[in-house]
Design a protein around this motif. Structure first.
Motif, PDB file in Angstrom:
ATOM      1  N   TRP A  53      11.854  -5.663   2.819  1.00 22.20           N
ATOM      2  CA  TRP A  53      11.038  -4.736   3.602  1.00 22.20           C
ATOM      3  C   TRP A  53      10.560  -5.429   4.862  1.00 22.20           C
ATOM      4  N   ALA A  54      10.600  -4.733   5.976  1.00 19.26           N
ATOM      5  CA  ALA A  54      10.073  -5.246   7.245  1.00 19.26           C
ATOM      6  C   ALA A  54       9.529  -4.059   8.018  1.00 19.26           C
ATOM      7  N   GLY A  55       8.275  -4.123   8.384  1.00 19.24           N
ATOM      8  CA  GLY A  55       7.725  -3.000   9.122  1.00 19.24           C
ATOM      9  C   GLY A  55       6.297  -3.185   9.560  1.00 19.24           C
ATOM     10  N   PHE A  56       5.743  -2.085  10.031  1.00 20.29           N
ATOM     11  CA  PHE A  56       4.439  -2.067  10.667  1.00 20.29           C
ATOM     12  C   PHE A  56       3.490  -1.125   9.947  1.00 20.29           C
ATOM     13  N   TYR A  57       2.237  -1.512   9.949  1.00 18.34           N
ATOM     14  CA  TYR A  57       1.135  -0.632   9.606  1.00 18.34           C
ATOM     15  C   TYR A  57       0.221  -0.615  10.824  1.00 18.34           C
ATOM     16  N   PHE A  58      -0.177   0.572  11.257  1.00 24.36           N
ATOM     17  CA  PHE A  58      -1.058   0.696  12.422  1.00 24.36           C
ATOM     18  C   PHE A  58      -2.449   1.132  11.984  1.00 24.36           C
ATOM     19  N   LEU A  59      -3.462   0.557  12.635  1.00 29.01           N
ATOM     20  CA  LEU A  59      -4.843   0.915  12.359  1.00 29.01           C
ATOM     21  C   LEU A  59      -5.109   2.326  12.888  1.00 29.01           C
ATOM     22  N   THR A  60      -5.488   3.213  11.977  1.00 28.61           N
ATOM     23  CA  THR A  60      -5.751   4.604  12.314  1.00 28.61           C
ATOM     24  C   THR A  60      -6.979   5.062  11.535  1.00 28.61           C
ATOM     25  N   ASP A  61      -8.016   5.462  12.245  1.00 30.49           N
ATOM     26  CA  ASP A  61      -9.242   5.954  11.602  1.00 30.49           C
ATOM     27  C   ASP A  61      -9.760   4.986  10.537  1.00 30.49           C
ATOM     28  N   VAL A  76       1.570   4.469   1.938  1.00 24.39           N
ATOM     29  CA  VAL A  76       1.264   5.132   3.206  1.00 24.39           C
ATOM     30  C   VAL A  76      -0.023   4.600   3.814  1.00 24.39           C
ATOM     31  N   ARG A  77      -1.065   4.433   3.019  1.00 17.80           N
ATOM     32  CA  ARG A  77      -2.364   4.007   3.542  1.00 17.80           C
ATOM     33  C   ARG A  77      -2.879   2.797   2.774  1.00 17.80           C
ATOM     34  N   ILE A  78      -3.435   1.852   3.519  1.00 14.00           N
ATOM     35  CA  ILE A  78      -4.000   0.642   2.924  1.00 14.00           C
ATOM     36  C   ILE A  78      -5.377   0.426   3.544  1.00 14.00           C
ATOM     37  N   ALA A  79      -6.370   0.265   2.699  1.00 15.89           N
ATOM     38  CA  ALA A  79      -7.732   0.019   3.174  1.00 15.89           C
ATOM     39  C   ALA A  79      -7.841  -1.390   3.749  1.00 15.89           C
ATOM     40  N   PHE A 103      -1.559 -13.119  -6.007  1.00 16.79           N
ATOM     41  CA  PHE A 103      -2.514 -12.756  -4.956  1.00 16.79           C
ATOM     42  C   PHE A 103      -3.485 -11.722  -5.501  1.00 16.79           C
ATOM     43  N   PRO A 104      -4.792 -12.024  -5.484  1.00  9.83           N
ATOM     44  CA  PRO A 104      -5.760 -11.043  -5.991  1.00  9.83           C
ATOM     45  C   PRO A 104      -5.666  -9.734  -5.208  1.00  9.83           C
ATOM     46  N   ASP A 105      -5.670  -8.621  -5.916  1.00 11.58           N
ATOM     47  CA  ASP A 105      -5.672  -7.289  -5.313  1.00 11.58           C
ATOM     48  C   ASP A 105      -4.370  -6.958  -4.579  1.00 11.58           C
ATOM     49  N   HIS A 106      -3.259  -7.594  -4.965  1.00 11.25           N
ATOM     50  CA  HIS A 106      -1.969  -7.270  -4.348  1.00 11.25           C
ATOM     51  C   HIS A 106      -1.622  -5.811  -4.631  1.00 11.25           C
ATOM     52  N   ILE A 107      -1.110  -5.130  -3.614  1.00  8.91           N
ATOM     53  CA  ILE A 107      -0.677  -3.743  -3.755  1.00  8.91           C
ATOM     54  C   ILE A 107       0.845  -3.751  -3.860  1.00  8.91           C
ATOM     55  N   ALA A 108       1.365  -3.344  -4.991  1.00  8.16           N
ATOM     56  CA  ALA A 108       2.810  -3.383  -5.227  1.00  8.16           C
ATOM     57  C   ALA A 108       3.455  -2.076  -4.778  1.00  8.16           C
ATOM     58  N   CYS A 109       3.963  -2.069  -3.554  1.00 16.08           N
ATOM     59  CA  CYS A 109       4.693  -0.890  -3.073  1.00 16.08           C
ATOM     60  C   CYS A 109       6.135  -0.920  -3.566  1.00 16.08           C
ATOM     61  N   ASP A 110       6.701  -2.122  -3.681  1.00 16.00           N
ATOM     62  CA  ASP A 110       8.066  -2.311  -4.196  1.00 16.00           C
ATOM     63  C   ASP A 110       7.986  -3.408  -5.248  1.00 16.00           C
ATOM     64  N   ALA A 111       8.261  -3.066  -6.497  1.00 11.72           N
ATOM     65  CA  ALA A 111       8.152  -4.031  -7.596  1.00 11.72           C
ATOM     66  C   ALA A 111       9.072  -5.235  -7.413  1.00 11.72           C
TER      67      ALA A 111
END
Length: 163
Positions: A53-61, A76-79, A103-111
């Protein structure tokens, strides 16, 4: 048409110098954030070995929202502060994670992801606009040379942003 020709067999420092030259040429003359993010995500995904995976997350609201990427569908969204991306955004420091499962609190989008590097994208005025995120199915895929090289590429992207 643009064709990437970076050889993954080069020593890392030379590889990242060439990758930066390719990115500079790819982004030249374009200031649209989405267009440049899409092209840069594709360049990174197809140039760097052992990525899933390679990509961008943009700060929105006040949260990170997925932008252009290459790979499987993503969260889609990450706090801010959550997971590797949220930590990079919160601290404004690159996060190099050899084992995402440790990593504490890792978010697994792709296992399949085992390691990750996330570079915060900060304008010259200090404004955070998002993060560049790269995942690998290989443990300890990213090191300090990758950090330096990818931070340089991320700076090239940030320099294209107007306003």
């Amino acid at each position: 048409m643009f064709e990437a020709t970076v050889s993954a067999t080069l020593p890392k420092a030379e590889f990242y110098d060439e990758l930066a030259q390719q990115a500079r040429a790819l982004l030249a003359g374009e200031t649209n954030r989405v267009a440049n993010a899409a092209n840069l995500a594709a360049l990174l995904y197809h140039s760097l070995p052992d990525l899933n995976w390679a990509g961008f997350y943009f700060l929105t609201d006040g949260e990170l929202v997925v932008g252009p990427f290459q790979g499987k569908p993503a969260c889609v969204r990450i706090a801010i502060g959550r997971g590797v991306c949220g930590r990079a955004a919160e601290t404004r420091q690159t996060q190099v994670v050899p084992d995402v499962h440790a990593f504490p609190d890792h978010i697994a989008c792709d296992a399949a992801s085992r390691s990750e590097i996330v570079i915060p994208l900060v304008l010259s005025a200090g404004e955070l606009i998002g993060v560049l995120d790269l995942d690998s199915p290989k443990l300890a895929r990213f090191d300090d040379e990758d950090r330096k090289g990818l931070e340089a590429v991320a700076r090239l992207f940030v320099e294209t942003i107007r306003g």
